[in-house]
Design a protein around this motif. Structure first.
Motif, mmCIF file in Angstrom:
data_model
loop_
_atom_site.group_PDB
_atom_site.id
_atom_site.type_symbol
_atom_site.label_atom_id
_atom_site.label_comp_id
_atom_site.label_asym_id
_atom_site.label_seq_id
_atom_site.Cartn_x
_atom_site.Cartn_y
_atom_site.Cartn_z
ATOM 1 N N THR A 388 0.844 -1.193 0.000
ATOM 2 C CA THR A 388 0.000 0.000 0.000
ATOM 3 C C THR A 388 0.876 1.238 0.000
ATOM 4 N N LEU A 389 0.239 2.380 -0.365
ATOM 5 C CA LEU A 389 0.895 3.682 -0.369
ATOM 6 C C LEU A 389 0.209 4.590 0.643
ATOM 7 N N THR A 390 0.972 5.350 1.391
ATOM 8 C CA THR A 390 0.429 6.355 2.314
ATOM 9 C C THR A 390 1.357 7.546 2.303
ATOM 10 N N PRO A 391 0.859 8.771 2.421
ATOM 11 C CA PRO A 391 -0.559 9.141 2.338
ATOM 12 C C PRO A 391 -1.020 9.165 0.885
ATOM 13 N N HIS A 392 -2.160 9.819 0.650
ATOM 14 C CA HIS A 392 -2.699 9.843 -0.700
ATOM 15 C C HIS A 392 -1.795 10.673 -1.611
ATOM 16 N N LYS A 396 -0.203 5.189 -8.022
ATOM 17 C CA LYS A 396 -0.837 3.956 -7.583
ATOM 18 C C LYS A 396 0.074 2.784 -7.918
ATOM 19 N N TYR A 421 7.015 14.693 -4.133
ATOM 20 C CA TYR A 421 6.060 13.839 -3.433
ATOM 21 C C TYR A 421 6.852 12.859 -2.572
ATOM 22 N N PHE A 423 6.298 9.842 0.062
ATOM 23 C CA PHE A 423 5.291 8.909 0.563
ATOM 24 C C PHE A 423 5.981 7.640 1.025
ATOM 25 N N THR A 426 4.332 0.552 2.063
ATOM 26 C CA THR A 426 4.240 -0.393 3.184
ATOM 27 C C THR A 426 3.941 -1.781 2.639
ATOM 28 N N SER A 436 5.464 -5.990 9.046
ATOM 29 C CA SER A 436 5.455 -5.059 7.915
ATOM 30 C C SER A 436 6.819 -4.411 7.767
ATOM 31 N N THR A 438 8.511 -0.847 5.706
ATOM 32 C CA THR A 438 8.197 0.380 4.990
ATOM 33 C C THR A 438 9.440 0.891 4.280
ATOM 34 N N SER A 440 10.605 4.633 2.376
ATOM 35 C CA SER A 440 10.265 6.008 2.022
ATOM 36 C C SER A 440 10.728 6.286 0.600
#
Length: 950
Positions: A388-392, A396, A421, A423, A426, A436, A438, A440
């Protein structure tokens, strides 16, 4: 019983025996008896007294006694009857053992005379002893490897009896393995042995129990038995055996060190050292297994000594060897399979590769930016990873393969909004609890030249004083480009055009990098009041983008022109003014007028007249109007006055420093008889000029009223059309107000026509608005400026001096020629919030204490273009929202402008829309205009000469 011999089978033998016995007895005196062993007490043996020839009666007197060499209590003599009997138990085997002959020797002694008799008592054997083995059991140790027919000697039985009683026969209990072999060397000697008939197997029959029976020949038959305990000795003929050939064990990878994995169960059918087992790992076991497991050599326990890791080794195959201690040793093997069970002890691994950075901001959707690979060393659910990606962010993840993702553009990018950008990616597995990882990620957006340079405002107004030095910096334009690097590198240039007969680049230049605008030559307000041009700003992108900004450079007037005297009449020179004056004129009669003009503007062009008194001369009966230049009498002339009056009129502007000009007026005083003629000629000329001037003013007023009416009608029509539609942004209508202001008491002109836009917030316009623009050249030629001059002369009144409380800066006084600017663009907007401009009204130029005050903003300089009006304490009225003042003045001029406000549907008096005049005569202007209409027509011929007073 007397036993004389062993007996014979014949008489001869018997006789011989008797003879021998008689001789023995005669020589030795020995007597023989026989008694069976084990005879009971008192058993008769023989009549020993009788057999010895002794009388029973003399046994006691002669001290008869019996002495035995052995135990003396076995046999005893009854002295009462002389009988020998058994006194105690007689055991032949005890007395004689295995001797074939056994007898008891007795000595019988009698006294008086002393005699010694020898008596032998034979003890006969009876079968009272069974065959007896030395031990109750005999142990035999026979190796299981002995061959068939092998013989194993055993010990036989012994019988204490003799003769037939001692003749022993043997029998062996039934056995499949052994038989009894008896070897007799003679009748009384036998050798016993066991003969092997069947192969022994210790593992099958470790021991054999046989019964050997010995039977003698006596009657009754006696027998003895012995147990034969045969122990089969082990031979190392069996290898160790495991309970299972393969052992399967499951261990969690988190199993602690020292944990017992398994205890191996191995057995060896042999015994002793042959059955002692030693456990060890097989020779083919890897070093990794030896570092992870250990085995107890005697107990067969396998324990964990190293950490397990499912991700490194999922299973272990351990070969275990069991070896006995026999000679030679025998061994066997088994296999232990250890399967390691996965535990969610590994977080996912995330790798971002092939970053295509930076990303162009015009990248289309689905543009691949990076590749992301995921892995988890765990298995099953523990190894299932989601990303997944965070934040928006406008990106994608698109799955391209198992655990492989592409990071793509999901929405449009704009570097000017977000240039970087940042983000977090994760990766999370499906274990419980889940783990998990992560990473950056920073994505830089590269610039694309998609933004043109922009200026802070579309138009700038610049005020520059005339007579500036060549190359002076007058303004700096600055454009901002939202792009970056070369796309934001802005260069400036002029948009070339013609200004009159000359190119724009001959007047101004702009620095390509700094945007500084320079005036290349001195500017002359009288030649060029407004220089409007465009500056272009272009970036260095490919393709380059650009935009323009408009600069309005207003050349501010400097007092560089002295007042110029106008000729007194058409075709006249600029010399002295000569005038004939009748002595009969009364006080206040205008006898002449000095005309002058100043090509400057504002205060620099505002002229005042004063009469210079000659040195040593008497008080002159004349005076000059301060602002009109009209020379009038101060009293009635008399004969004492000189017939020729020479007047010096000093014409002075209000600039700093003030410039002056001197006019000489020659007045000739005539008597009454000559005066009418001269006066008639003067009156005729003056009347003609005034008539011409009035005609022109009437035409101009009519034209202005007609244009204003047309403008108001158009505005109302446009507003009605807009109101009939759904209300959106209010009503706007164009107009072309044209304003010409002239006054007989000052020099002020506004003659440039300029298109304006009048807007109201909502509904139809409620006010009549007039906008003013800076005038062009102040020359008197109407054709040069598209002007329609209107000359209005009023010679009957004196203007009032401006309020000395006004405070004007030098730059403000220099800009007085400009009209009241409306927010730098000449626009007045009236809306729900009220007009944006605060207008100076009539009272702002009056010296009365109740009047207001008009002043520029604090710190106003060259660029000041707004005015603030403050009512005085005596007139607190303020204009309400949407209202305009009834009257306002033009700063620097005694002229005033009156604006009437009427409702939309009312009848507007076009003639009263705009009025001009001195401040004192605002309310009387209409009446004076109607009363002097006839006189103005008569003076029409002289109107041209009066235009210089405006």
């Amino acid at each position: 019983m007397l036993f004389a011999g062993r007996g014979g089978k014949g008489a001869r033998r018997l006789l011989l025996s008797l003879l021998l016995l008689a001789a023995w007895e005669a020589g030795n005196g020995q007597i023989h008896y026989s008694v069976p062993e084990e005879a009971k007490h008192g058993t008769f043996v023989g009549r020993i007294a009788q057999d010895l020839g002794l009388e029973v009666a003399e046994l006691v007197p002669r001290l008869f006694r019996v002495v035995s060499k052995v135990r003396g209590d076995l046999l005893e003599v009854n002295l009462q009857n002389g009988i020998l009997f058994v006194n105690s138990r007689i055991d032949r085997e005890e007395l004689c053992g295995r001797s074939s002959e056994c007898s008891i020797h007795l000595e019988v002694i009698v006294d008086r005379p002393l005699q010694v008799f020898h008596v032998e008592v034979e003890v006969r054997d009876i079968n009272d002893n069974p065959p007896v083995f030395r031990a109750r059991e005999q142990r035999l140790f026979i190796p299981e490897s002995r061959l068939l027919d092998s013989r194993f000697p055993i010990e036989g039985a012994a019988d204490a009896d003799i003769g037939t009683n001692a003749l022993i026969t043997y029998t062996l209990s039934p056995s499949d393995y052994f038989s009894l072999d008896v070897q007799a060397s003679d009748e009384m000697s036998k050798s016993l042995s066991l003969e092997l008939r069947k192969s022994l197997d210790r593992e099958e029959t470790p021991e054999l129990h046989l019964l050997l029976t010995a039977t003698d020949g006596g009657k009754p038959v006696l027998e003895g038995t012995v147990q034969l305990l045969i122990t089969v000795l082990d031979v190392n003929d069996n290898a160790p055996l495991f309970a299972q050939a393969v052992y399967r064990i499951h261990l969690l990878e988190t199993t602690a060190n020292g944990t017992l994995v398994i205890t191996l169960n191995a057995s060896d059918a042999d015994e002793g050292v042959n059955g002692e087992i030693v456990f060890s790992f097989g020779s083919d076991v890897t070093l990794n297994i030896k570092k992870t497991f250990k085995i107890d050599s005697s107990l067969g326990e396998i324990r964990l000594i190293g950490g397990l890791d499912y991700e490194e080794t999922k299973s272990y195959e351990i070969q275990v060897k069991a070896v006995d201690k026999g000679s030679p040793p025998m061994s066997n093997h088994c296999k232990v399979l250890v399967k390691v069970l996965d535990v969610n002890d590994n977080a996912p691994e995330l790798v971002v590769t092939s970053l295509s950075l930076p990303v162009r901001e015009d990248s289309p959707l689905s543009t691949v930016i990076a590749f992301i690979s995921l892995s988890d060393r765990d298995s099953g659910v523990n190894g299932q990873v989601t990303c997944t990606l965070t934040p928006h962010v406008p990106f994608k993840l698109v799955s391209t393969f198992k655990n492989y993702y592409s990071l793509v553009v999901d929405s449009s990018l704009d570097r000017e909004k977000v240039s970087v950008y940042k983000f977090v990616v994760t990766a999370r597995d499906g274990g419980s609890p889940s783990l998990s990882t992560t990473a950056s990620v920073s994505v830089d957006v590269s610039d694309v030249n998609d933004n043109a340079p922009t200026f802070a405002q579309p138009e700038y107004t610049v005020f520059v004083k005339e007579n500036n030095p060549p190359g002076c910096h007058i303004f700096t334009v600055s454009a901002w480009d939202a792009d970056a690097q070369e796309n934001a590198l802005v260069s400036y240039s002029l948009v070339e055009r013609r200004v009159g007969e000359r190119a724009l680049s001959s007047y101004v230049s702009v620095h390509a990098e700094s945007g500084k605008v320079y005036a290349l030559q001195p500017l002359d307000h009288e030649e060029l009041e407004l220089l409007q041009f465009q500056v272009s700003a272009r970036d260095a992108g490919v393709p380059p983008l650009g935009s323009n900004v408009t600069l309005q450079v207003f050349v501010l007037d400097e007092n560089d022109n002295a007042p110029a005297l106008l000729p007194p009449g058409p075709g006249g020179g600029a010399g002295a003014v000569s005038q004939l004056v009748a002595r009969s004129v009364g006080a206040g009669h205008v006898v002449a007028k000095v005309r002058a003009v100043d090509v400057d503007s504002g205060y620099n062009a505002w002229l005042s007249y004063e009469l210079q008194a000659a040195a040593g001369a008497a008080r002159s009966p004349f005076r000059v109007g301060l602002y009109t230049g009209e020379i009038s009498t101060t009293r009635a002339l008399d004969e004492a006055d000189a017939p020729r009056q020479r007047l010096l009129v000093l014409v002075k502007d209000h600039g700093e420093p003030a410039l002056t000009a001197t006019a000489t007026v020659l007045l000739s005083l005539e008597d009454s008889g000559q005066a009418p003629k001269a006066s008639s000629r003067a009156s005729t000329g003056a009347a003609g000029a005034e008539a011409a001037l009035v005609d022109v003013n009437v035409y101009l007023i009519v034209a202005i009223c007609a244009v204003s009416s047309l403008f108001v009608l158009t505005l109302l029509l446009y507003t009605a059309l807009r109101c009939s539609a759904p209300p959106s942004e209010g009503a706007c209508g164009p107009g072309k107000p044209r304003l010409v202001c002239s006054s007989a008491v000052g020099s002020w002109s506004y003659s440039q026509q300029r298109r304006q836009r009048v807007c109201s917030g909502e509904g139809p316009p409620k006010t009549d608005l007039m906008a003013f623009s800076p005038s062009l050249s102040p020359g008197l030629n109407p054709s040069e400026g598209n002007e329609h001059p209107e000359t209005k002369s009023d010679l009957s009144g004196n203007p009032r001096q401006p309020n000395p409380d006004w405070r004007y800066s030098a730059s403000l006084r220099a800009g007085m020629h400009s009209s009241v600017h409306l927010e730098e663009a000449g626009i007045l907007r009236a809306g729900p919030g009220g007009p944006d401009q605060q207008w100076p009204t009539v009272s702002s130029a009056t010296p009365e204490p109740e009047a207001g005050e008009v002043s520029p903003p604090v710190g106003a300089g060259v660029n000041s273009n707004s005015w603030t009006f403050k009512y005085g304490p005596g007139n607190p009225k303020q204009s309400g929202p949407g209202e305009l003042p009834d009257k306002f003045i033009i700063p620097g001029s005694p002229a005033i402008i009156s604006i009437r406000q009427e409702p939309t549907n009312s009848q507007i008096d076009k003639s009263d829309f705009i009025t001009f005049g001195k401040k004192e005569e605002t309310k009387k202007k209409k009446k004076k205009k109607k009363g002097s209409k006839t006189q103005e027509k008569k003076e029409k011929g002289n109107s041209t000469t009066d235009n210089s007073d405006q």
